[in-house]
Design a protein around this motif. Structure first.
Motif, PDB file in Angstrom:
ATOM      1  N   ASN A 141      -9.302  34.514  13.976  1.00  0.00           N
ATOM      2  CA  ASN A 141      -8.519  33.562  13.419  1.00  0.00           C
ATOM      3  C   ASN A 141      -8.834  32.914  12.066  1.00  0.00           C
ATOM      4  O   ASN A 141      -8.132  32.193  11.250  1.00  0.00           O
ATOM      5  CB  ASN A 141      -8.396  32.219  14.200  1.00  0.00           C
TER       6      ASN A 141
ATOM      7  N   PHE B 228       6.000  24.641  10.623  1.00  0.00           N
ATOM      8  CA  PHE B 228       4.591  25.012  10.511  1.00  0.00           C
ATOM      9  C   PHE B 228       3.809  23.744   9.763  1.00  0.00           C
ATOM     10  O   PHE B 228       4.506  23.021   9.170  1.00  0.00           O
ATOM     11  CB  PHE B 228       4.528  26.063   9.457  1.00  0.00           C
TER      12      PHE B 228
ATOM     13  N   HIS C 237      -2.344  26.544  19.126  1.00  0.00           N
ATOM     14  CA  HIS C 237      -1.255  26.054  18.434  1.00  0.00           C
ATOM     15  C   HIS C 237      -1.060  27.212  17.127  1.00  0.00           C
ATOM     16  O   HIS C 237      -1.572  27.042  16.228  1.00  0.00           O
ATOM     17  CB  HIS C 237      -1.251  24.723  17.728  1.00  0.00           C
ATOM     18  N   LYS C 238       0.160  27.845  17.333  1.00  0.00           N
ATOM     19  CA  LYS C 238       0.411  29.175  16.531  1.00  0.00           C
ATOM     20  C   LYS C 238       1.271  28.643  15.264  1.00  0.00           C
ATOM     21  O   LYS C 238       1.266  29.339  14.379  1.00  0.00           O
ATOM     22  CB  LYS C 238       1.251  29.964  17.187  1.00  0.00           C
ATOM     23  N   ASN C 239       1.607  27.207  15.235  1.00  0.00           N
ATOM     24  CA  ASN C 239       2.142  26.722  14.136  1.00  0.00           C
ATOM     25  C   ASN C 239       1.065  25.851  13.300  1.00  0.00           C
ATOM     26  O   ASN C 239       1.694  25.062  12.251  1.00  0.00           O
ATOM     27  CB  ASN C 239       3.589  25.665  14.492  1.00  0.00           C
TER      28      ASN C 239
ATOM     29  N   ILE D 125      -6.090  30.313  11.350  1.00  0.00           N
ATOM     30  CA  ILE D 125      -4.646  30.321  11.796  1.00  0.00           C
ATOM     31  C   ILE D 125      -4.610  31.268  13.071  1.00  0.00           C
ATOM     32  O   ILE D 125      -5.123  32.432  13.053  1.00  0.00           O
ATOM     33  CB  ILE D 125      -3.637  31.011  10.915  1.00  0.00           C
TER      34      ILE D 125
ATOM     35  N   ASN E  67      -1.727  32.308  14.675  1.00  0.00           N
ATOM     36  CA  ASN E  67      -0.451  33.225  14.348  1.00  0.00           C
ATOM     37  C   ASN E  67      -0.882  34.449  13.832  1.00  0.00           C
ATOM     38  O   ASN E  67      -1.204  34.595  12.619  1.00  0.00           O
ATOM     39  CB  ASN E  67       0.525  32.520  13.831  1.00  0.00           C
ATOM     40  N   GLU E  68      -0.909  35.417  14.742  1.00  0.00           N
ATOM     41  CA  GLU E  68      -1.242  36.915  14.371  1.00  0.00           C
ATOM     42  C   GLU E  68      -0.402  37.501  13.138  1.00  0.00           C
ATOM     43  O   GLU E  68      -0.915  38.117  12.146  1.00  0.00           O
ATOM     44  CB  GLU E  68      -1.309  37.802  15.420  1.00  0.00           C
ATOM     45  N   ASP E  69       0.839  37.257  13.334  1.00  0.00           N
ATOM     46  CA  ASP E  69       1.746  37.789  12.296  1.00  0.00           C
ATOM     47  C   ASP E  69       1.450  37.232  11.174  1.00  0.00           C
ATOM     48  O   ASP E  69       1.620  38.051   9.984  1.00  0.00           O
ATOM     49  CB  ASP E  69       3.201  37.540  12.683  1.00  0.00           C
TER      50      ASP E  69
ATOM     51  N   ARG F  51      -1.195  35.775   9.868  1.00  0.00           N
ATOM     52  CA  ARG F  51      -2.561  35.973   9.613  1.00  0.00           C
ATOM     53  C   ARG F  51      -2.709  37.304   8.721  1.00  0.00           C
ATOM     54  O   ARG F  51      -2.829  37.464   7.847  1.00  0.00           O
ATOM     55  CB  ARG F  51      -3.510  35.952  10.641  1.00  0.00           C
TER      56      ARG F  51
END
Length: 357
Positions: free
Chosen positions: A75, A177, A202-204, A227, A229-231, A233
């Motif tokens: 991450n 976000f 927490h993806k946001n 972060i 959130n894979e997309d 990142r």
């Protein structure tokens, strides 16, 4: 709003005839004890590494950051200083409406304006001692459905800090976000105040840190973002240059983050000196001192007998530089900020402030 990040030691040296090294710079917010000796010694003893390319995946550096921040290595995104990551994240998510907690670092607004984002400033106010109530903030966020909320934690210049529990409440009760700049978090109790380990769940959430302030390494330009959130990142990484962290910065980072002796000594002394300075500054006539969890203290000249600019100019001949905070939105010409330096320097500051005020 003027873009002002503190003292230009090069210009002041030329103007006043002092060496840069002679100034006691209370405006910079940099750890006065320098950087990790272990990291410096490693660089000195392995200087031939400059003839090699860095590891393009920065595996060892990310492992060191992961252990330090208590989050997953996958991450982590790396940047040439925290400012690059602020810019990259904002460009990637491209928000249309942002709530910016203010007063704040000018680069947030600068980057938002580049993408023509609508900016609403949520001001912490002096009459509330710059304390922000989380539930009121959540209500404001949800009322207007902001895409992005930007929080500097601890806040520069006020020193107010949300706890990790409060940040998690904000994340759970909003949909946009949340970008948290933790540039000064290492000067606090990170178990209470840092949000780094929240990124895994927490993806946001996007947490940004640099090494300029706590590790006293502005010259190596090493920053990192966290972060889950894979997309987002992958999008950030795809727009960063290959080998954007140089070999020396990467090697120093691997060692600094695990130098427990340096970390504990810095925290112990700076927090002790911060408490001392807050108490002593509070005795100055006509000055209000605001509580801080950073390595800096915001003060207001309530007597209005002198402006912060005049106070700064009176101190410079004594080789002391403070931060005039008039350039921060929401603060006027009577606010100034001082950071924590070495004990002897802090006492010299107090001596000269008492003489002037």
């Amino acid at each position: 709003m003027s873009i002002n990040h503190g003292a230009n030691l090069y210009g002041l040296s030329s103007k006043y005839g002092f060496s840069k090294d002679e100034f006691m710079d209370f405006s910079s917010n940099i750890n006065p004890f320098g950087t990790s000796n272990l990291a410096k010694e490693y660089v000195i003893n392995n200087i031939d590494m400059v003839s090699m390319y860095p590891d393009p995946d920065y595996i060892n550096l990310k492992k060191s950051i992961s252990n330090y921040c208590k989050c997953l290595a996958e991450n982590i995104v790396l940047g040439s200083g925290a400012t690059e990551l602020i810019s990259s994240f904002i460009k990637t998510i491209n928000p249309s409406k942002t709530l910016l907690l203010s007063p704040a670092y000018s680069e947030y607004e600068k980057e938002l304006k580049k993408i023509n984002c609508s900016i609403t400033k949520y001001f912490a106010r002096s009459e509330d001692d710059f304390i922000i109530e989380p539930n009121e903030l959540i209500s404001t966020i949800n009322k207007d459905n902001y895409d992005l909320i930007i929080i500097c934690n601890p806040s520069n210049p006020t020193g107010f800090t949300f706890s990790k529990t409060q940040i998690e409440d904000i994340l759970k009760n909003t949909t946009g976000f949340v970008m948290i700049d933790e540039t000064y978090i290492e000067f606090t109790d990170t178990d209470i105040y840092s949000s780094t380990n929240l990124v895994d769940s927490h993806k946001n959430l996007f947490v940004i840190r640099g090494t300029s302030k706590f590790f006293s390494t502005p010259g190596i330009r090493l920053g990192y973002g966290l972060i889950g959130n894979e997309d987002i990142r992958e999008s950030i990484n795809s727009n960063l240059d290959l080998w954007n962290i140089n070999t020396i910065a990467a090697s120093m980072g691997e060692i600094m983050f695990s130098d427990k002796s340096f970390i504990s000594h810095s925290v112990d002394v700076i927090l002790s000196e911060r408490d001392f300075l807050i108490n002593e500054l509070s005795t100055l006539n006509g000055v209000k001192v605001y509580q801080s969890n950073g390595n800096f203290i915001l003060c207001e000249i309530k007597s209005k007998k002198i402006t912060a600019k005049e106070l700064r100019e009176n101190l410079i001949p004594n080789k002391i530089i403070i931060r005039d905070c008039a350039s921060f939105d929401g603060l006027d010409e009577y606010f100034f900020r001082v950071c924590i330096l070495k004990p002897s320097e802090n006492r010299l500051l107090l001596k000269h402030l008492k003489e002037i005020l």
